[in-house]
Scaffold this active site. Structure first.
Site, short mmCIF file in Angstrom:
data_model
loop_
_atom_site.label_atom_id
_atom_site.label_comp_id
_atom_site.label_asym_id
_atom_site.label_seq_id
_atom_site.Cartn_x
_atom_site.Cartn_y
_atom_site.Cartn_z
N CYS A 1 -13.60 1.59 -14.92
CA CYS A 1 -14.06 2.97 -14.70
C CYS A 1 -12.86 3.92 -14.70
CB CYS A 1 -14.82 3.03 -13.37
SG CYS A 1 -15.84 4.50 -13.17
N GLU B 1 0.82 -1.21 0.00
CA GLU B 1 0.00 0.00 0.00
C GLU B 1 0.86 1.27 0.00
OE1 GLU B 1 -2.95 0.18 -0.74
OE2 GLU B 1 -3.60 -1.89 -0.49
N CYS C 1 -25.28 2.65 -11.90
CA CYS C 1 -24.49 3.87 -12.09
C CYS C 1 -25.37 5.04 -12.55
CB CYS C 1 -23.37 3.64 -13.10
SG CYS C 1 -22.29 5.07 -13.29
N ASP D 1 -9.23 6.11 -2.13
CA ASP D 1 -8.13 6.66 -2.93
C ASP D 1 -8.72 7.34 -4.17
OD1 ASP D 1 -9.05 4.55 -4.41
OD2 ASP D 1 -7.06 3.93 -5.07
N TYR E 1 -6.24 6.73 3.89
CA TYR E 1 -6.39 5.66 2.90
C TYR E 1 -5.66 4.39 3.33
CZ TYR E 1 -5.33 2.44 -0.68
OH TYR E 1 -5.19 1.25 -1.32
N LEU F 1 11.82 4.67 -7.40
CA LEU F 1 10.38 4.56 -7.18
C LEU F 1 9.75 5.92 -6.85
CD1 LEU F 1 8.10 2.49 -7.18
CD2 LEU F 1 8.58 2.02 -4.77
N GLY F 2 10.56 6.84 -6.34
CA GLY F 2 10.06 8.19 -6.07
C GLY F 2 9.41 8.35 -4.70
N TYR F 3 9.09 9.60 -4.37
CA TYR F 3 8.51 9.92 -3.05
C TYR F 3 9.23 9.17 -1.94
CZ TYR F 3 4.62 12.42 -5.24
OH TYR F 3 3.85 13.32 -5.95
N THR G 1 1.36 5.68 -7.35
CA THR G 1 2.25 4.90 -8.20
C THR G 1 1.49 3.73 -8.81
OG1 THR G 1 4.00 5.42 -6.61
CG2 THR G 1 4.50 3.76 -8.26
#
Length: 371
Positions: A201, A46, A217, A147, A129, A89-91, A52
């Site tokens: 979606c 998670e 929907c 999310d 989240y 991977l970043g962050y 990502t």
DNA sequence: AAGGCGGGGCT
DNA sequence: AGCCCAGCCTT
């Protein structure tokens, strides 16, 4: 919400849950973190999945679990190894926070990931989240895990027109999930909403004709699936011009430095770099870089006449435009804290941000073709 | 509430 | 050239 079918009780919630879960049982992707529901694995996946894509995360997750199979092993790792596993991977604050939080679980919770919203939300890097995702997927608790996917999907199903770019809007969707969630399988319910957002979606051109909950929907019924969700856009990024240098000693050692322990790319390694504020002449840039390096490292440096590569790199909030020079260090370097002279092998064992990886690759390519 | 914080893959 | 992605933290 006031005008949604949810509050008017016009929606058949039981049928919605059944249609959604049946679809998920049949169509869910075979992902490495779905082999079991161990809290540690759910947690790591998670964190990696924040902002990502699944396809990006898969190889990182596999390597991570191979290197750190248990929380105890991860807790015992040093920071260089932790950053190296996350390299690209970043962050990067994600993995710093994860490391800190796993150590806390090992030390204060006897190695058991907490299973209450109150306790788990105290862990560094675990927001609303992630707390809901771990609690529902690993522990089967009926907590919302809202999310970007869930907001998009539910904005369409329930015709919610609140701006999903606003932080406060998340609460609207959490309330909706608490009403809709399947109490007997909250794990599948939350994952199904996200899977639906990823596969059917989608943000642009949703595949409504393939949607298992199309009959539920409201956006589809009103032809509004293309205009939802409502999301205000952010402003554009700032441009920054940089000059970098790959410096080599006569002994084939390279000068690298560690970035500050907070802010952008904190604690990652890089080639010495300076920011240029004005657009100057080419030779002047080279001179400015040369002066900067000699003053910064108290040495003498011979830079090659022309830059050997140009690197553009876009971050979420800014853009680097880098000109890179190769050079030789003529004198002994005064090594301050966070500055090292390393071999190629040592360099490649440390964590570099992608723009500096691009520099290294270009440098090695010139070495190869130059011979 | 707004902005900092990566990197890659779409359209 | 934006937009988006299984968000969180700080201010």
């Amino acid at each position: 919400m006031e005008e949604s079918k949810l509050e008017h009780q016009e929606m058949n919630i039981q049928q919605f849950r059944e249609d959604l879960l049946n679809w998920f049982v049949e169509e869910q992707r075979d992902l490495p973190w779905r082999k079991d529901n161990q809290p540690y694995k759910v947690w790591v996946s998670e964190i990696m999945l924040q902002q990502t894509r699944v396809d990006t995360v898969i190889p990182y997750f596999e390597r991570f679990m191979e290197e750190f199979p248990t929380m105890e092993e991860f807790a015992a790792a040093d920071e260089e190894a932790v950053l190296k596993i996350w390299e690209g991977l970043g962050y990067y604050s994600r993995v710093r926070n994860l490391h800190s939080a796993v150590k806390e679980v090992v030390e204060k919770y006897n190695g058991i990931v907490p299973d209450t919203p109150k306790e788990i939300s105290k862990l560094k890097g675990v927001g609303p989240y992630t707390a809901g995702a771990i609690l529902s997927i690993a522990y089967g608790k009926p907590e919302p895990a809202v999310d970007g996917n869930v907001m998009r999907v539910l904005s369409r199903i329930l015709l919610i027109e609140a701006d999903i770019a606003k932080p406060s809007t998340r609460k609207i969707f959490e309330a909706a999930v608490r009403t809709l969630i399947d109490q007997s399988n909250p794990s599948y319910f939350n994952q199904a909403l996200m899977e639906l957002g990823a596969l059917i979606c989608t943000p642009t051109s949703p595949a409504c004709l393939l949607c298992p909950v199309r009959e539920h929907c409201q956006a589809y019924a009103n032809g509004k699936e293309q205009v939802l969700p409502v999301k205000t856009r952010k402003k554009s990024v700032k441009n920054i011009s940089l000059l970098s240098a790959v410096l080599k000693t006569a002994d084939n050692l390279y000068l690298i430095r560690k970035r500050p322990n907070e802010g952008l790319l904190a604690n990652l390694w890089e080639f010495p770099t300076m920011e240029v504020t004005v657009n100057k002449q080419y030779s002047t840039q080279r001179q400015a870089l040369s002066r900067y390096l000699e003053q910064q490292y108290d040495t003498e440096i011979q830079l090659e006449t022309g830059s050997f590569t140009h690197v553009d790199h876009v971050f979420s909030h800014l853009k680097w435009s880098m000109d890179v020079f190769a050079g030789e260090i003529a004198k002994t370097v005064n090594l301050q804290d966070g500055v090292r002279l390393v071999t190629e092998q040592e360099l490649e064992a440390l964590a570099f941000p992608v723009p500096h990886q691009k520099i290294w690759k270009a440098y090695k390519d010139t070495q190869k073709s130059g011979e």
